[in-house]
Design a protein around this motif. Sequence first.
Motif, PDB file in Angstrom:
ATOM      1  N   HIS A  82       0.720  -1.301  -0.004  1.00 17.16           N
ATOM      2  CA  HIS A  82      -0.031  -0.038  -0.088  1.00 17.16           C
ATOM      3  C   HIS A  82       0.792   1.416  -0.054  1.00 17.16           C
ATOM      4  O   HIS A  82       1.888   1.364   0.586  1.00 17.16           O
ATOM      5  N   PRO A  83       0.657   2.240  -0.948  1.00 16.70           N
ATOM      6  CA  PRO A  83       1.228   3.455  -0.802  1.00 16.70           C
ATOM      7  C   PRO A  83       1.567   4.076   0.600  1.00 16.70           C
ATOM      8  O   PRO A  83       2.952   4.552   0.783  1.00 16.70           O
ATOM      9  N   SER A  84       0.593   3.967   1.485  1.00 18.40           N
ATOM     10  CA  SER A  84       0.874   4.793   2.640  1.00 18.40           C
ATOM     11  C   SER A  84       1.882   4.013   3.514  1.00 18.40           C
ATOM     12  O   SER A  84       2.523   4.510   4.167  1.00 18.40           O
ATOM     13  N   PHE A  85       1.782   2.808   3.141  1.00 16.84           N
ATOM     14  CA  PHE A  85       2.842   1.738   4.158  1.00 16.84           C
ATOM     15  C   PHE A  85       4.193   1.939   3.358  1.00 16.84           C
ATOM     16  O   PHE A  85       5.056   2.002   4.064  1.00 16.84           O
ATOM     17  N   GLN A  86       3.984   1.951   2.192  1.00 20.51           N
ATOM     18  CA  GLN A  86       5.480   2.340   1.438  1.00 20.51           C
ATOM     19  C   GLN A  86       6.188   3.322   1.718  1.00 20.51           C
ATOM     20  O   GLN A  86       7.472   3.520   2.008  1.00 20.51           O
ATOM     21  N   GLU A  87       5.343   4.576   2.321  1.00 23.93           N
ATOM     22  CA  GLU A  87       6.191   5.635   2.802  1.00 23.93           C
ATOM     23  C   GLU A  87       6.810   5.461   4.139  1.00 23.93           C
ATOM     24  O   GLU A  87       7.765   6.030   4.488  1.00 23.93           O
ATOM     25  N   LEU A  88       6.068   4.600   4.972  1.00 22.69           N
ATOM     26  CA  LEU A  88       6.575   4.145   6.157  1.00 22.69           C
ATOM     27  C   LEU A  88       7.928   3.370   6.022  1.00 22.69           C
ATOM     28  O   LEU A  88       8.890   3.587   6.688  1.00 22.69           O
ATOM     29  N   LEU A  89       7.786   2.607   5.034  1.00 22.58           N
ATOM     30  CA  LEU A  89       9.005   1.803   4.701  1.00 22.58           C
ATOM     31  C   LEU A  89      10.356   2.552   4.338  1.00 22.58           C
ATOM     32  O   LEU A  89      11.330   2.306   4.873  1.00 22.58           O
ATOM     33  N   PHE A  90       9.820   3.664   3.464  1.00 24.16           N
ATOM     34  CA  PHE A  90      10.961   4.524   2.801  1.00 24.16           C
ATOM     35  C   PHE A  90      11.610   5.359   4.276  1.00 24.16           C
ATOM     36  O   PHE A  90      12.790   5.440   4.523  1.00 24.16           O
ATOM     37  N   GLN A  91      10.594   5.737   5.013  1.00 23.10           N
ATOM     38  CA  GLN A  91      11.152   6.338   6.276  1.00 23.10           C
ATOM     39  C   GLN A  91      12.059   5.558   7.213  1.00 23.10           C
ATOM     40  O   GLN A  91      13.031   5.952   7.729  1.00 23.10           O
ATOM     41  N   ALA A  92      11.525   4.377   7.250  1.00 23.90           N
ATOM     42  CA  ALA A  92      12.380   3.310   8.107  1.00 23.90           C
ATOM     43  C   ALA A  92      13.802   3.084   7.443  1.00 23.90           C
ATOM     44  O   ALA A  92      14.861   3.215   8.137  1.00 23.90           O
ATOM     45  N   GLU A  93      13.785   3.115   6.211  1.00 22.13           N
ATOM     46  CA  GLU A  93      15.242   2.893   5.456  1.00 22.13           C
ATOM     47  C   GLU A  93      16.005   4.123   5.624  1.00 22.13           C
ATOM     48  O   GLU A  93      17.220   3.974   5.919  1.00 22.13           O
ATOM     49  N   GLU A  94      15.303   5.380   5.588  1.00 20.47           N
ATOM     50  CA  GLU A  94      16.360   6.410   5.854  1.00 20.47           C
ATOM     51  C   GLU A  94      16.660   6.631   7.345  1.00 20.47           C
ATOM     52  O   GLU A  94      17.858   6.885   7.463  1.00 20.47           O
ATOM     53  N   GLU A  95      15.771   6.148   8.117  1.00 24.19           N
ATOM     54  CA  GLU A  95      16.602   6.349   9.536  1.00 24.19           C
ATOM     55  C   GLU A  95      17.308   5.039  10.098  1.00 24.19           C
ATOM     56  O   GLU A  95      18.369   5.536  10.705  1.00 24.19           O
ATOM     57  N   PHE A  96      16.868   3.894   9.691  1.00 28.52           N
ATOM     58  CA  PHE A  96      17.560   2.817  10.230  1.00 28.52           C
ATOM     59  C   PHE A  96      18.458   2.012   9.138  1.00 28.52           C
ATOM     60  O   PHE A  96      19.395   1.302   9.487  1.00 28.52           O
ATOM     61  N   GLY A  97      18.358   2.255   7.712  1.00 30.12           N
ATOM     62  CA  GLY A  97      18.861   1.337   6.825  1.00 30.12           C
ATOM     63  C   GLY A  97      18.467  -0.088   7.034  1.00 30.12           C
ATOM     64  O   GLY A  97      17.346  -0.332   7.320  1.00 30.12           O
ATOM     65  N   PHE A  98      19.598  -0.912   7.110  1.00 27.85           N
ATOM     66  CA  PHE A  98      19.203  -2.259   7.639  1.00 27.85           C
ATOM     67  C   PHE A  98      19.673  -2.553   8.962  1.00 27.85           C
ATOM     68  O   PHE A  98      19.831  -3.914   9.519  1.00 27.85           O
ATOM     69  N   ASN A  99      19.926  -1.748   9.830  1.00 27.49           N
ATOM     70  CA  ASN A  99      20.417  -1.760  11.079  1.00 27.49           C
ATOM     71  C   ASN A  99      19.101  -1.717  12.150  1.00 27.49           C
ATOM     72  O   ASN A  99      19.107  -0.544  12.685  1.00 27.49           O
ATOM     73  N   HIS A 100      18.115  -2.419  12.212  1.00 18.96           N
ATOM     74  CA  HIS A 100      16.959  -1.971  13.060  1.00 18.96           C
ATOM     75  C   HIS A 100      17.225  -2.386  14.600  1.00 18.96           C
ATOM     76  O   HIS A 100      17.589  -3.640  14.851  1.00 18.96           O
ATOM     77  N   PRO A 101      17.080  -1.580  15.442  1.00 17.39           N
ATOM     78  CA  PRO A 101      17.380  -1.620  16.639  1.00 17.39           C
ATOM     79  C   PRO A 101      16.604  -2.955  17.462  1.00 17.39           C
ATOM     80  O   PRO A 101      17.106  -3.457  18.423  1.00 17.39           O
ATOM     81  N   MET A 102      15.469  -3.505  16.999  1.00 17.97           N
ATOM     82  CA  MET A 102      14.772  -4.216  17.638  1.00 17.97           C
ATOM     83  C   MET A 102      15.103  -5.814  17.069  1.00 17.97           C
ATOM     84  O   MET A 102      14.502  -6.625  17.539  1.00 17.97           O
ATOM     85  N   GLY A 103      15.909  -5.613  16.042  1.00 19.91           N
ATOM     86  CA  GLY A 103      16.392  -6.916  15.618  1.00 19.91           C
ATOM     87  C   GLY A 103      15.047  -7.459  14.574  1.00 19.91           C
ATOM     88  O   GLY A 103      15.390  -8.412  13.837  1.00 19.91           O
ATOM     89  N   GLY A 104      14.017  -6.530  14.293  1.00 22.29           N
ATOM     90  CA  GLY A 104      12.999  -6.839  13.102  1.00 22.29           C
ATOM     91  C   GLY A 104      12.793  -5.378  12.524  1.00 22.29           C
ATOM     92  O   GLY A 104      13.397  -4.395  12.810  1.00 22.29           O
ATOM     93  N   LEU A 105      12.065  -5.402  11.549  1.00 27.05           N
ATOM     94  CA  LEU A 105      11.527  -4.248  11.026  1.00 27.05           C
ATOM     95  C   LEU A 105      10.959  -3.274  11.943  1.00 27.05           C
ATOM     96  O   LEU A 105       9.787  -3.421  12.472  1.00 27.05           O
ATOM     97  N   THR A 106      11.413  -2.123  11.921  1.00 28.40           N
ATOM     98  CA  THR A 106      11.097  -1.049  13.152  1.00 28.40           C
ATOM     99  C   THR A 106      10.669   0.148  12.240  1.00 28.40           C
ATOM    100  O   THR A 106      11.323   0.742  11.379  1.00 28.40           O
ATOM    101  N   ILE A 107       9.307   0.628  12.548  1.00 22.16           N
ATOM    102  CA  ILE A 107       8.683   1.650  11.719  1.00 22.16           C
ATOM    103  C   ILE A 107       8.752   2.764  12.528  1.00 22.16           C
ATOM    104  O   ILE A 107       8.357   3.021  13.807  1.00 22.16           O
ATOM    105  N   PRO A 108       9.528   3.930  11.827  1.00 24.66           N
ATOM    106  CA  PRO A 108       9.589   5.234  12.776  1.00 24.66           C
ATOM    107  C   PRO A 108       8.445   6.250  13.004  1.00 24.66           C
ATOM    108  O   PRO A 108       8.435   7.133  11.936  1.00 24.66           O
ATOM    109  N   ASP A 133      -3.897   3.925  13.394  1.00 27.61           N
ATOM    110  CA  ASP A 133      -4.913   4.364  12.477  1.00 27.61           C
ATOM    111  C   ASP A 133      -4.536   4.072  10.894  1.00 27.61           C
ATOM    112  O   ASP A 133      -5.523   4.128  10.256  1.00 27.61           O
ATOM    113  N   LEU A 134      -3.429   4.207  10.506  1.00 26.49           N
ATOM    114  CA  LEU A 134      -3.079   3.573   9.187  1.00 26.49           C
ATOM    115  C   LEU A 134      -3.478   2.027   8.975  1.00 26.49           C
ATOM    116  O   LEU A 134      -4.205   1.963   7.828  1.00 26.49           O
ATOM    117  N   ILE A 135      -3.285   1.224  10.048  1.00 29.26           N
ATOM    118  CA  ILE A 135      -3.692  -0.119   9.697  1.00 29.26           C
ATOM    119  C   ILE A 135      -5.096  -0.379   9.920  1.00 29.26           C
ATOM    120  O   ILE A 135      -5.640  -0.896   8.975  1.00 29.26           O
TER     121      ILE A 135
END
Length: 88
Positions: free
Chosen positions: A46-72, A80-82
């Motif tokens: 979904h385009p709205s979720f894609q935007e969150l994924l882009f933000q996650a990539e910008e903030e964390f790259g592939f180094n997510h602090p929780m060991g899984g996909l972290t959404i900022p 609300d989005l979900i």
Amino acid sequence: MAIRQILRRSFSNERRLAEVPKGHVAVYVGDNEKRRFVIPVAYLNHPSFQELLFQAEEEFGFNHPMGGLTIPCSEDLFVDLISGLSTR
């Protein structure tokens, strides 16, 4: 004997928490304290979720602090989005 039963129960609970149903993915969301959500994989397109994924990539790259996909984003914004995606 009671200690073994408690340990077995706690290990099985941990495994249940770690399980993600087929066709779903676990993500971590929140500003300070992260909360785990299990969402359908279809939401990722979904385009709205894609935007969150882009933000996650910008903030964390592939180094997510929780060991899984972290959404900022805040938990409220994510819920609300979900909620909007699940009604479509």
